[in-house]
Design an enzyme around this catalytic site. Structure first.
Site, short mmCIF file in Angstrom:
data_model
loop_
_atom_site.label_atom_id
_atom_site.label_comp_id
_atom_site.label_asym_id
_atom_site.label_seq_id
_atom_site.Cartn_x
_atom_site.Cartn_y
_atom_site.Cartn_z
N THR A 55 -73.08 33.76 -35.87
CA THR A 55 -72.16 33.36 -36.93
C THR A 55 -72.93 32.67 -38.07
OG1 THR A 55 -70.03 32.33 -37.40
CG2 THR A 55 -71.44 31.18 -35.83
N LYS A 59 -76.07 35.61 -40.10
CA LYS A 59 -75.70 37.02 -39.97
C LYS A 59 -76.67 37.96 -40.68
CE LYS A 59 -70.82 36.35 -38.97
NZ LYS A 59 -69.43 36.70 -39.28
N GLY A 122 -69.38 37.83 -50.61
CA GLY A 122 -70.45 37.22 -49.84
C GLY A 122 -70.57 37.90 -48.49
N ARG A 145 -66.07 36.03 -58.02
CA ARG A 145 -66.36 35.09 -59.10
C ARG A 145 -67.63 35.50 -59.83
NH1 ARG A 145 -67.25 29.12 -56.87
NH2 ARG A 145 -69.05 30.22 -56.04
P1 ATR Z 1 -69.47 33.93 -46.52
O1 ATR Z 1 -70.50 34.34 -45.53
O2 ATR Z 1 -68.41 33.02 -45.96
O3 ATR Z 1 -68.89 35.08 -47.28
P2 ATR Z 1 -71.05 33.37 -48.86
O4 ATR Z 1 -71.93 34.54 -48.58
O5 ATR Z 1 -71.66 32.08 -49.34
O6 ATR Z 1 -70.23 32.96 -47.56
O7 ATR Z 1 -69.93 33.85 -49.88
C1 ATR Z 1 -68.91 32.99 -50.31
C2 ATR Z 1 -67.91 33.79 -51.13
O8 ATR Z 1 -66.85 32.92 -51.56
C3 ATR Z 1 -68.50 34.38 -52.40
O9 ATR Z 1 -67.82 35.57 -52.69
C4 ATR Z 1 -68.20 33.27 -53.42
O10 ATR Z 1 -68.22 33.70 -54.75
P3 ATR Z 1 -69.63 33.79 -55.54
O11 ATR Z 1 -70.31 35.04 -55.04
O12 ATR Z 1 -69.24 33.88 -56.98
O13 ATR Z 1 -70.39 32.54 -55.20
C5 ATR Z 1 -66.81 32.91 -52.99
N1 ATR Z 1 -66.38 31.57 -53.43
C6 ATR Z 1 -66.82 30.38 -52.98
N2 ATR Z 1 -66.16 29.36 -53.58
C7 ATR Z 1 -65.28 29.94 -54.44
C8 ATR Z 1 -64.29 29.45 -55.34
N3 ATR Z 1 -64.08 28.14 -55.49
N4 ATR Z 1 -63.57 30.34 -56.05
C9 ATR Z 1 -63.77 31.67 -55.90
N5 ATR Z 1 -64.69 32.22 -55.06
C10 ATR Z 1 -65.43 31.36 -54.33
#
Ligand code: ATR
Length: 271
Positions: A55, A59, A122, A145
């Site tokens: 996890t 990953k 992400g 975003r």
């Molecule tokens: P995970 O493995 O949980 O997907 P990650 O790879 O860090 O974690 O990705 C987090 C995702 O949440 C991304 O799509 C991120 O957007 P960015 O690529 O622009 O960073 C999104 N995310 C995190 N906080 C956010 C927020 N406040 N509003 C919108 N999208 C958010």
């Protein structure tokens, strides 16, 4: 293996699967130092470990460590499952199959021909896009975003989408347009406490609004969905279904996941 991992429900889920299928299985959680993933896997193999789930945040490293990798983990470029056999490391990703099974089988919502919105590009979003395409929706819009991440993810899945006749596109979350039958939240926005990052106008009446998180982290999105006439669903079923798919990979037996999901929901409600 993860960091953090203390909250994980997976040991309970897999112990219950083993009990219900008559399999002998020992499944524990391991907290791994952020810079210690590869040595931890090697040590586990030395101890006789046969496989494990991976996890956050390992990953991507798990996919890169593999000597053999499934098609779905290749598309995701991330892995939630490793299997060890005579020096070989097989890597797979059952997150997307878990999501699709929970939506279609447990929630009874057929994805074929539907218009889907996936928010987040992400690791969580990447892990589910391939299996979502394989469910043959009419379209999937990936909104993020940071638009460039959505564009890269969409480009990697373009050939599969073409085969499945699913229209696949990327949009900027801030300027998102369109109305959808299913909205899937794969962002970490609920953890950052910034609220739901999309407008309610994206929801068709009666849309399914799915948060891949569960427990308190999913509540904000679920309440928002309910207030705007959508059907909310959290990711607890996805958690159980990805585990069931992993159990199938390791043991060749599909456990009764719906029964275990019902038990888990009951346990959560009764504390
Ligand atoms: P995970 O493995 O949980 O997907 P990650 O790879 O860090 O974690 O990705 C987090 C995702 O949440 C991304 O799509 C991120 O957007 P960015 O690529 O622009 O960073 C999104 N995310 C995190 N906080 C956010 C927020 N406040 N509003 C919108 N999208 C958010």
């Amino acid at each position: 293996m993860g960091n953090p991992v203390a909250h994980s429900q997976s040991p309970w889920i897999h112990a219950r699967f083993a009990e219900l299928t008559g399999q002998s299985l020992h499944y524990d959680k391991r907290h791994i130092a952020l810079d210690g993933f590869t040595p931890a896997v090697r040590a586990f193999i030395q101890e006789g470990g046969r496989g494990c789930n991976i996890t956050v945040p390992f990953k991507f490293e798990a996919a890169a460590l593999a000597t053999h990798i499934s098609a779905r983990a290749t598309l995701a470029q991330a892995s939630n499952l490793l299997q060890f056999n005579a020096g070989a490391i097989f890597s797979d990703n059952t997150d997307g199959a878990g999501l699709v099974n929970d939506i279609q089988r447990n929630a009874g919502f057929d994805l074929s021909g539907r218009h889907l919105l996936l928010i987040g590009a992400g690791g969580a979003g990447a892990g589910v896009l391939g299996p979502l395409i394989l469910a043959s929706p009419a379209s999937i819009t990936v909104a993020n975003r940071t638009l460039s991440k959505a564009t890269v993810l969409v480009a990697r899945h373009a050939a599969l989408a073409l085969l499945q006749k699913t229209e696949l596109s990327a949009q900027n979350l801030q300027t998102l347009a369109g109305r959808f039958d299913v909205v899937i939240n794969a962002t970490a926005s609920s953890l950052s406490g910034t609220g739901v990052p999309i407008s309610a106008s994206t929801l068709k009446p009666g849309a399914l609004a799915y948060d891949m998180m569960y427990g308190p982290a999913a509540q904000g999105f679920m309440t928002w969905a309910r207030e705007h006439g959508a059907t909310p669903r959290d990711g607890l079923g996805m958690l159980v279904e990805q585990a069931a798919e992993a159990f199938l990979v390791w043991r060749g037996v599909l456990p009764p996941s719906q029964q275990v999901l019902t038990e888990l929901r009951l346990a959560q409600h009764t504390g």
